[in-house]
Each structure stands twice: as structure tokens, then as C-alpha cells.
Design a protein around this motif. Structure first.
Motif, mmCIF file in Angstrom:
data_model
loop_
_atom_site.group_PDB
_atom_site.id
_atom_site.type_symbol
_atom_site.label_atom_id
_atom_site.label_comp_id
_atom_site.label_asym_id
_atom_site.label_seq_id
_atom_site.Cartn_x
_atom_site.Cartn_y
_atom_site.Cartn_z
ATOM 1 N N ALA A 89 0.826 -1.206 0.000
ATOM 2 C CA ALA A 89 0.000 0.000 0.000
ATOM 3 C C ALA A 89 0.864 1.261 0.000
ATOM 4 O O ALA A 89 0.547 2.247 -0.680
ATOM 5 C CB ALA A 89 -0.936 -0.010 1.207
ATOM 6 N N LEU A 90 1.965 1.239 0.748
ATOM 7 C CA LEU A 90 2.838 2.408 0.801
ATOM 8 C C LEU A 90 3.488 2.664 -0.560
ATOM 9 O O LEU A 90 3.542 3.807 -1.030
ATOM 10 C CB LEU A 90 3.907 2.222 1.884
ATOM 11 C CG LEU A 90 4.928 3.366 2.023
ATOM 12 C CD1 LEU A 90 4.233 4.706 2.246
ATOM 13 C CD2 LEU A 90 5.914 3.080 3.144
ATOM 14 N N VAL A 91 3.958 1.608 -1.211
ATOM 15 C CA VAL A 91 4.566 1.770 -2.540
ATOM 16 C C VAL A 91 3.548 2.344 -3.525
ATOM 17 O O VAL A 91 3.847 3.271 -4.288
ATOM 18 C CB VAL A 91 5.123 0.417 -3.048
ATOM 19 C CG1 VAL A 91 5.328 0.452 -4.557
ATOM 20 C CG2 VAL A 91 6.442 0.104 -2.354
ATOM 21 N N LEU A 92 2.322 1.809 -3.509
ATOM 22 C CA LEU A 92 1.300 2.315 -4.437
ATOM 23 C C LEU A 92 0.992 3.785 -4.167
ATOM 24 O O LEU A 92 0.791 4.576 -5.097
ATOM 25 C CB LEU A 92 0.031 1.470 -4.333
ATOM 26 C CG LEU A 92 0.139 0.042 -4.894
ATOM 27 C CD1 LEU A 92 -1.174 -0.711 -4.694
ATOM 28 C CD2 LEU A 92 0.534 0.058 -6.362
ATOM 29 N N ALA A 93 0.958 4.175 -2.890
ATOM 30 C CA ALA A 93 0.710 5.576 -2.554
ATOM 31 C C ALA A 93 1.853 6.465 -3.041
ATOM 32 O O ALA A 93 1.627 7.566 -3.575
ATOM 33 C CB ALA A 93 0.537 5.729 -1.039
ATOM 34 N N GLN A 94 3.087 5.974 -2.896
ATOM 35 C CA GLN A 94 4.251 6.759 -3.326
ATOM 36 C C GLN A 94 4.299 6.911 -4.849
ATOM 37 O O GLN A 94 4.887 7.860 -5.361
ATOM 38 C CB GLN A 94 5.536 6.100 -2.813
ATOM 39 C CG GLN A 94 5.696 6.238 -1.304
ATOM 40 C CD GLN A 94 6.823 5.382 -0.746
ATOM 41 O OE1 GLN A 94 7.044 4.263 -1.187
ATOM 42 N NE2 GLN A 94 7.526 5.907 0.260
ATOM 43 N N LEU A 95 3.684 5.969 -5.567
ATOM 44 C CA LEU A 95 3.695 6.005 -7.035
ATOM 45 C C LEU A 95 2.384 6.522 -7.615
ATOM 46 O O LEU A 95 2.167 6.452 -8.834
ATOM 47 C CB LEU A 95 3.956 4.593 -7.593
ATOM 48 C CG LEU A 95 5.310 3.965 -7.272
ATOM 49 C CD1 LEU A 95 5.393 2.572 -7.887
ATOM 50 C CD2 LEU A 95 6.459 4.832 -7.768
ATOM 51 N N ALA A 96 1.501 7.043 -6.762
ATOM 52 C CA ALA A 96 0.156 7.421 -7.205
ATOM 53 C C ALA A 96 0.168 8.362 -8.412
ATOM 54 O O ALA A 96 -0.666 8.229 -9.320
ATOM 55 C CB ALA A 96 -0.620 8.046 -6.048
ATOM 56 N N ASP A 97 1.106 9.309 -8.447
ATOM 57 C CA ASP A 97 1.128 10.296 -9.528
ATOM 58 C C ASP A 97 2.125 9.953 -10.638
ATOM 59 O O ASP A 97 2.343 10.773 -11.541
ATOM 60 C CB ASP A 97 1.481 11.678 -8.956
ATOM 61 C CG ASP A 97 0.455 12.159 -7.952
ATOM 62 O OD1 ASP A 97 -0.736 11.814 -8.120
ATOM 63 O OD2 ASP A 97 0.834 12.866 -6.992
ATOM 64 N N VAL A 98 2.723 8.765 -10.563
ATOM 65 C CA VAL A 98 3.731 8.390 -11.563
ATOM 66 C C VAL A 98 3.035 7.762 -12.775
ATOM 67 O O VAL A 98 2.275 6.803 -12.625
ATOM 68 C CB VAL A 98 4.752 7.397 -10.962
ATOM 69 C CG1 VAL A 98 5.748 6.940 -12.029
ATOM 70 C CG2 VAL A 98 5.479 8.042 -9.785
ATOM 71 N N PRO A 99 3.276 8.307 -13.990
ATOM 72 C CA PRO A 99 2.615 7.760 -15.183
ATOM 73 C C PRO A 99 3.105 6.362 -15.536
ATOM 74 O O PRO A 99 4.175 5.924 -15.075
ATOM 75 C CB PRO A 99 2.988 8.761 -16.281
ATOM 76 C CG PRO A 99 4.238 9.428 -15.798
ATOM 77 C CD PRO A 99 4.143 9.448 -14.299
#
Length: 201
Positions: free
Chosen positions: A104-114
Motif C-alpha cells: 500500500a505504501l509503494v502504491l501511494a508513493q507512485l500514485a502520480d507516476v505515469p
């Protein structure tokens, strides 16, 4: 029949090595997990690299039990996070081994990454320490992209959000055999097969 200590309490890792040895035709080795040997002091994973951590674990296991010992240290390196979580993968969220929180933390950190910048790869370093003091350290890598949401319920760790290059399924949607053939740990373990075969004689 010689015993080989697998420095892990993860039953899936034991089965993975069993399958790799079986496919390679290596017979005559009994795999033993940490849960089945008397407890011993295990050094903390403080190495800067996967290789350092794997070798430390394998040396500890061999010294404490007198058995040959194989250990792995693995994790995911994400390009947009400059190679992190890396060696911190298992405790990225602050709690060791909490797969759901780490993911979940990784997905949150990559939320704005295309999508075109979500590349990454699993890395596994495997170390083998034999009773005669010989040491072998190998490395396997598996490239892919980080999905936007978890898919599949197989595997463990970051498997549900990792889509291997050339596939549309996550690592958690692959069969164990498919994963063994392609995965970072499978690639590393296969490199140890010649040394294990030579040891068994």
C-alpha cells in the motif's frame, strides 16, 4: 542424505527451492527450514546490499548448525523511487513482513507516476555456505512494471503489484512453475545448482 538448511521460515521459499532442484534433477538433499532447528542468534539484516545480507544469513546458519546453508535476501527496486525500497523491502512500511502495508505504501508513493515511468525489478541474492568453508553468492533479477492496484492471490510480498515484462498478469497470478521459470529467486537458485550438485557428489 545431506541436510541443507534454508535460512528462512517462509514455507513457500522452501517449496520453491525444492521445485528448482527437482527440475534440475538434483537428488539426495533434504531441505530443512529454520523452524526445525534449535534457535540461534541471527544477525540483523544491516547490509547495504542484498548480497551482504544473504551471505551473513548463510554464514550464521552454517556456523550454528554445522549444516550447509543457503540464504536469500530479496526485494524490489523501483526506478521512480531511485531503487528503493531495495534492501528495506520487507520493512518499508515500518513493520517487518507486513506485505499489505508495504504494498500500500509503494502504491501511494507512485500514485502520480505515469505508466511509462513505473518500471522496476525484483532482485534476489542467494548465498550458499558449505561445511568445508566454501562460499558462493549469486544474483538474479526480474524486470517489469508496478501496477496501480494489486491483482492475484498467489505468491507473497510485492507479487500482486508486479507485472513482469512481456506479460499482462501480476506475479501473484502466475502458476508456481511459471514463476520459478522467470523469477529473480528462481534465476539465482538455478545458478547455485552446479555447486549443490558438486557438493552432493
Amino acid at each position: 542424505m545431506p541436510d541443507l538448511l534454508v535460512a528462512s521460515r517462509n514455507a513457500k521459499k522452501l517449496r520453491e527451492l525444492e521445485r528448482v532442484l527437482g527440475v534440475a534433477g538434483v537428488e539426495g538433499i533434504t531441505l530443512v527450514g529454520l523452524d526445525t532447528v534449535p534457535p540461534f542468534p541471527e544477525a540483523p539484516e544491516t547490509g547495504a546490499t542484498f548480497e551482504e545480507n544473504a551471505l551473513a544469513k548463510a554464514r550464521d546458519g552454517a556456523a550454528a548448525t554445522g549444516m550447509a546453508c543457503v540464504a536469500d535476501d530479496s526485494g524490489v527496486e523501483i526506478d521512480a523511487l531511485r531503487g528503493m525500497p531495495g534492501v528495506l523491502s520487507a520493512r518499508w512500511s515500518g513493520t517487518h513482513g507486513n506485505d499489505a502495508a508495504n504494498t500500500a505504501l509503494v502504491l501511494a508513493q507512485l500514485a502520480d507516476v505515469p505508466g511509462d515511468r513505473r518500471g522496476g525489478g525484483f532482485v534476489s541474492a542467494c548465498a550458499l555456505v558449505l561445511p568445508d568453508g566454501r562460499e558462493f553468492v549469486v544474483r538474479g533479477e526480474w524486470r517489469g512494471t508496478i501496477a496501480r492496484e494489486p491483482k492475484g492471490d498467489g505468491g507473497f510480498g510485492y507479487d500482486p503489484i508486479f507485472v513482469p515484462d512481456g506479460d499482462t498478469r501480476s506475479a501473484a497470478e502466475l502458476t508456481p512453475e511459471e514463476k520459478d521459470a522467470a523469477s529473480h529467486r528462481g534465476r539465482a537458485l538455478r545458478q547455485l545448482v552446479p555447486s549443490l550438485r558438486d557438493w552432493v557428489g
